[in-house]
Write an enzyme that holds these catalytic residues in place. Structure first.
Site, PDB file in Angstrom:
ATOM      1  N   ASP A  16       0.875  -1.304   0.090  1.00  0.00           N
ATOM      2  CA  ASP A  16      -0.066   0.021   0.127  1.00  0.00           C
ATOM      3  C   ASP A  16       0.783   1.204  -0.012  1.00  0.00           C
ATOM      4  OD1 ASP A  16      -2.379   1.544   0.101  1.00  0.00           O
ATOM      5  OD2 ASP A  16      -2.632   1.125   2.127  1.00  0.00           O
ATOM      6  N   ASN A  18       1.375   3.310  -2.927  1.00  0.00           N
ATOM      7  CA  ASN A  18       1.906   4.285  -4.166  1.00  0.00           C
ATOM      8  C   ASN A  18       1.404   5.257  -4.494  1.00  0.00           C
ATOM      9  OD1 ASN A  18       3.042   1.369  -4.579  1.00  0.00           O
ATOM     10  ND2 ASN A  18       1.779   0.860  -5.925  1.00  0.00           N
ATOM     11  N   GLY A  19       0.059   5.421  -4.135  1.00  0.00           N
ATOM     12  CA  GLY A  19      -0.573   6.890  -4.601  1.00  0.00           C
ATOM     13  C   GLY A  19       0.058   8.072  -3.799  1.00  0.00           C
ATOM     14  N   TRP A  21       2.905   8.045  -2.255  1.00  0.00           N
ATOM     15  CA  TRP A  21       4.398   8.104  -2.777  1.00  0.00           C
ATOM     16  C   TRP A  21       4.613   9.013  -3.885  1.00  0.00           C
ATOM     17  CZ3 TRP A  21       7.868   7.510  -6.756  1.00  0.00           C
ATOM     18  CH2 TRP A  21       9.093   7.240  -6.366  1.00  0.00           C
ATOM     19  N   ARG A  29      -0.375   9.381  -9.757  1.00  0.00           N
ATOM     20  CA  ARG A  29      -0.590   8.064  -9.092  1.00  0.00           C
ATOM     21  C   ARG A  29       0.041   6.827  -9.792  1.00  0.00           C
ATOM     22  NH1 ARG A  29      -3.960   7.570  -4.987  1.00  0.00           N
ATOM     23  NH2 ARG A  29      -4.462   5.223  -5.594  1.00  0.00           N
ATOM     24  N   HIS A  33       2.518   3.459  -8.945  1.00  0.00           N
ATOM     25  CA  HIS A  33       2.136   2.306  -9.272  1.00  0.00           C
ATOM     26  C   HIS A  33       3.505   1.580 -10.157  1.00  0.00           C
ATOM     27  CE1 HIS A  33      -1.626   2.258  -7.451  1.00  0.00           C
ATOM     28  NE2 HIS A  33      -2.028   2.870  -8.505  1.00  0.00           N
ATOM     29  N   THR A  62     -10.538  -7.344  -5.698  1.00  0.00           N
ATOM     30  CA  THR A  62     -11.763  -7.131  -6.342  1.00  0.00           C
ATOM     31  C   THR A  62     -12.374  -5.689  -6.467  1.00  0.00           C
ATOM     32  OG1 THR A  62     -12.686  -8.140  -4.490  1.00  0.00           O
ATOM     33  CG2 THR A  62     -12.388  -9.600  -6.190  1.00  0.00           C
ATOM     34  N   GLU A  63     -11.974  -5.069  -5.034  1.00  0.00           N
ATOM     35  CA  GLU A  63     -12.454  -3.665  -4.877  1.00  0.00           C
ATOM     36  C   GLU A  63     -11.621  -2.658  -6.025  1.00  0.00           C
ATOM     37  OE1 GLU A  63     -11.586  -5.728  -2.320  1.00  0.00           O
ATOM     38  OE2 GLU A  63     -13.439  -6.041  -1.435  1.00  0.00           O
ATOM     39  N   LEU A 127      11.371 -20.590  -4.707  1.00  0.00           N
ATOM     40  CA  LEU A 127      10.272 -19.602  -4.175  1.00  0.00           C
ATOM     41  C   LEU A 127       9.064 -19.655  -5.066  1.00  0.00           C
ATOM     42  CD1 LEU A 127       9.929 -17.083  -2.411  1.00  0.00           C
ATOM     43  CD2 LEU A 127      10.436 -15.606  -4.330  1.00  0.00           C
ATOM     44  N   SER A 192      -8.172  -5.448   4.612  1.00  0.00           N
ATOM     45  CA  SER A 192      -8.888  -5.212   3.409  1.00  0.00           C
ATOM     46  C   SER A 192      -9.220  -6.418   2.702  1.00  0.00           C
ATOM     47  CB  SER A 192      -8.009  -4.288   2.598  1.00  0.00           C
ATOM     48  OG  SER A 192      -7.818  -3.106   3.292  1.00  0.00           O
TER      49      SER A 192
HETATM   50  C1  FPP Z   1      -1.866   0.309  -3.120  1.00  0.00           C
HETATM   51  O1  FPP Z   1      -1.455   1.866  -3.660  1.00  0.00           O
HETATM   52  C2  FPP Z   1      -1.217  -0.379  -4.469  1.00  0.00           C
HETATM   53  C3  FPP Z   1      -2.156  -1.074  -5.086  1.00  0.00           C
HETATM   54  C4  FPP Z   1      -3.246  -0.482  -5.839  1.00  0.00           C
HETATM   55  C5  FPP Z   1      -1.664  -2.510  -5.389  1.00  0.00           C
HETATM   56  C6  FPP Z   1      -0.290  -2.673  -5.677  1.00  0.00           C
HETATM   57  C7  FPP Z   1       0.549  -2.212  -7.049  1.00  0.00           C
HETATM   58  C8  FPP Z   1       1.274  -2.350  -7.329  1.00  0.00           C
HETATM   59  C9  FPP Z   1       2.689  -2.735  -6.420  1.00  0.00           C
HETATM   60  C10 FPP Z   1       1.841  -2.189  -8.722  1.00  0.00           C
HETATM   61  C11 FPP Z   1       2.218  -3.399  -9.329  1.00  0.00           C
HETATM   62  C12 FPP Z   1       0.743  -4.187  -9.551  1.00  0.00           C
HETATM   63  C13 FPP Z   1       0.203  -4.410 -10.697  1.00  0.00           C
HETATM   64  C14 FPP Z   1      -1.085  -4.789 -10.815  1.00  0.00           C
HETATM   65  C15 FPP Z   1       1.112  -4.328 -11.843  1.00  0.00           C
HETATM   66  P1  FPP Z   1      -2.259   2.816  -3.494  1.00  0.00           P
HETATM   67  O2  FPP Z   1      -2.795   3.192  -4.852  1.00  0.00           O
HETATM   68  O3  FPP Z   1      -3.519   2.143  -2.594  1.00  0.00           O
HETATM   69  O4  FPP Z   1      -1.625   4.022  -2.519  1.00  0.00           O
HETATM   70  P2  FPP Z   1      -2.425   5.180  -1.767  1.00  0.00           P
HETATM   71  O5  FPP Z   1      -3.220   4.463  -0.725  1.00  0.00           O
HETATM   72  O6  FPP Z   1      -1.283   5.842  -1.434  1.00  0.00           O
HETATM   73  O7  FPP Z   1      -3.434   5.898  -2.670  1.00  0.00           O
END
Ligand code: FPP
Length: 236
Positions: A16, A18-19, A21, A29, A33, A62-63, A127, A192
């Site tokens: 969790d 990425n957005g 970051w 966002r 990712h 799924t969400e 692995l 989640s």
């Molecule tokens: C959460 O960040 C991340 C995800 C939606 C799933 C994880 C995805 C990756 C690591 C990228 C690789 C995955 C694929 C399917 C190629 P968030 O968007 O919820 O971050 P935030 O909570 O800061 O908004």
């Protein structure tokens, strides 16, 4: 790391942050990712070195289908890119790939790719990398209930035979042990809809680190802490 004391077989991660970051850097966002996907490679390498045999990553829930079309398309685009690009490294490193989730919701080309990768890597054994993709734990359990009911109605199983072990064998994770460790990055402390049945006895670790910054040192530190925790149940 000192493998002699490592009793951890399986780590599950909720990747969790990425957005956030990306936002901290004034970037979209999708940039987060992309960095997150790069970090999947780093952490998978570190995991192989650590001697832990199973890694399950929550790549898309799924969400997550409810996110904007642009974001879903970007995630699926990244997935296509990495499935192609990393195939050689997966095979060279003896990594077995598994995908768990509602795969019928994915596009046909992705379904074909993941089925191909599962087949090609099936005999690898250093692995097991299990990717939760279009995954939701409640949905997984409802499917299990439906299939158990069908088997009972068809006379293949007796209702009195239904127990925890049998229920587990109807889940997508039937071929892998339950996680010893669950890590969630980014400071959120919730599950989640992830592996709800499988984490009954799992040790939970929450870190404020955002997923693109989560690194090998932090991972090894968590494994070390896990090895000092007393566990009465759930040892695989
Ligand atoms: C959460 O960040 C991340 C995800 C939606 C799933 C994880 C995805 C990756 C690591 C990228 C690789 C995955 C694929 C399917 C190629 P968030 O968007 O919820 O971050 P935030 O909570 O800061 O908004």
């Amino acid at each position: 790391m000192e493998e002699t004391t490592n009793s951890c077989k399986h780590i599950a991660i909720i990747m969790d942050g990425n957005g956030r970051w990306a936002k901290k850097r004034g970037m979209p966002r999708t940039f987060g990712h992309k960095k997150g996907a790069e970090n999947v490679i780093n952490i998978t390498r570190a995991m192989k070195e650590s001697g832990v045999k199973f890694l399950t990553l929550y790549a898309f829930s799924t969400e997550n289908w409810q996110r904007s079309k642009d974001e879903v398309d970007a995630l699926m685009g990244l997935l296509r890119e990495y499935l192609d690009k990393e195939f050689k490294e997966i095979m060279d490193n003896n990594v077995k790939l598994l995908f768990i989730g509602e795969r019928y919701m994915l596009s046909n080309d992705i379904i074909e790719k993941i089925e191909y990768l599962e087949k090609e890597s099936a005999k690898n054994s250093d692995l097991t990398l299990c990717v939760a993709l279009s995954y939701g734990s409640r949905c997984e359990m409802i499917n299990a209930v439906k299939n158990i009911t069908k088997d009972a109605v068809d006379g293949n199983i007796n209702i009195d035979e239904i127990n925890e072990k049998m229920f587990s064998s109807y889940l997508y994770t039937k071929d892998i042990p339950d996680p010893d460790i669950l890590i969630r990055t980014s400071g959120e402390q919730r599950i989640s809809n992830y592996l709800l049945w499988q984490i009954a006895y799992t040790e939970l670790f929450f870190t404020n680190t955002l997923w693109p910054d989560f690194n090998k040192d932090e991972l090894l530190d968590i494994i070390k802490k896990f090895n000092t925790r007393e566990r009465r149940y759930g040892k695989n």
